[in-house]
Design an enzyme around this catalytic site. Structure first.
Site, PDB file in Angstrom:
ATOM      1  N   ASP A   1       1.011  -3.550   5.286  1.00 42.32           N
ATOM      2  CA  ASP A   1       1.665  -2.684   6.266  1.00 42.32           C
ATOM      3  C   ASP A   1       1.165  -3.078   7.652  1.00 42.32           C
ATOM      4  OD1 ASP A   1       2.492  -1.443   3.931  1.00 42.32           O
ATOM      5  OD2 ASP A   1       2.134   0.594   4.670  1.00 42.32           O
TER       6      ASP A   1
ATOM      7  N   LYS B   1       8.691   1.112   8.587  1.00 48.17           N
ATOM      8  CA  LYS B   1       7.835   2.277   8.339  1.00 48.17           C
ATOM      9  C   LYS B   1       7.680   3.074   9.626  1.00 48.17           C
ATOM     10  CE  LYS B   1       3.024   3.321   7.030  1.00 48.17           C
ATOM     11  NZ  LYS B   1       1.749   2.744   6.543  1.00 48.17           N
TER      12      LYS B   1
ATOM     13  N   LYS C   1      10.056   3.400   4.728  1.00 48.14           N
ATOM     14  CA  LYS C   1       8.852   4.141   4.361  1.00 48.14           C
ATOM     15  C   LYS C   1       8.590   5.208   5.414  1.00 48.14           C
ATOM     16  CE  LYS C   1       3.862   3.805   3.499  1.00 48.14           C
ATOM     17  NZ  LYS C   1       2.703   2.913   3.241  1.00 48.14           N
TER      18      LYS C   1
END
Length: 219
Positions: A91, A153, A182
């Site tokens: 991430d 995300k 996400k």
């Protein structure tokens, strides 16, 4: 949705600066028991977690976290190191200042560089929605799509606000085919989690849902 269906979409997360190995170990035990999608942990614990859990679950870690303004080369080294230590998913945080300065090529090239390193492994791109206006969020949907990342995300959970329903709806409207969403930060109930999933999120970054499941003996 059932509780288990929701938990199966959770990256069970502990990224606090004070995190200890004992806390990370318990996080992993809970993730295995509740069959979460992964654990999301600081890079310094990745190798120890891989040795501890073997192949029982996916390991996610963070790159350029939480501010995103490390150099691209630094992020590339972090990514290579994390993967060599056993991470399955990365991430990364974008360079938010570069985005605001409209250096779109820089932002896209950096994502491309990390996806090239990740290869078939999952790369999620954290854009920190609370610091962006709608045009910047929309632009990032386009950039993430072109760069070939697997997920966009919402948040690090370390800034002024986490995921919102509105941001997930915006992502769903603007990301290209194959880019998943996400939602992370501030997801505090199973009802909210289910709403995020209904709006288009296929992964949730949170620690609270497992804590709720344990406290209420849901499973």
């Amino acid at each position: 949705m059932t509780y288990q269906e929701i938990l199966a979409r959770v990256d069970h997360t502990l990224l606090a600066q004070t995190a200890t190995w004992e806390e990370i170990r318990r996080l992993c035990d809970d993730a295995i028991f509740y069959h979460t999608a992964s654990v999301c942990i600081p890079p310094c614990f990745v190798k120890k977690v891989r040795d501890y859990v073997g192949n029982q679950m996916k390991i996610c870690t963070v790159i350029g976290f939480p501010n995103g303004n490390a150099t691209t080369r630094s992020k590339m080294f972090e990514a290579e190191d994390a993967l060599n230590n056993g991470a399955d998913e990365l991430d990364m945080v974008i360079n938010i200042g570069a985005l605001k300065a409209k250096k779109y090529d820089y932002v896209e090239k950096e994502i491309r560089a990390l996806k090239e390193i990740a290869g078939s492994r999952v790369l999620k791109v954290i854009i920190e929605t609370c610091l962006l206006d709608e045009e910047e969020k929309t632009r990032m949907c386009e950039i993430v799509t072109r760069a070939g990342a697997d997920y966009i995300k919402t948040s690090t959970g370390f800034s002024t606000e986490g995921a919102t329903f509105a941001d997930v709806e915006l992502f769903r409207r603007h990301v290209g085919k194959g880019v998943r969403i996400k939602a992370a930060g501030g997801i505090s109930s199973f009802a909210d989690a289910e709403k995020f999933i209904e709006l288009g999120a296929s992964r949730l970054g949170t620690s609270r849902l497992v804590k709720i499941a344990k406290a209420e003996k849901i499973l």
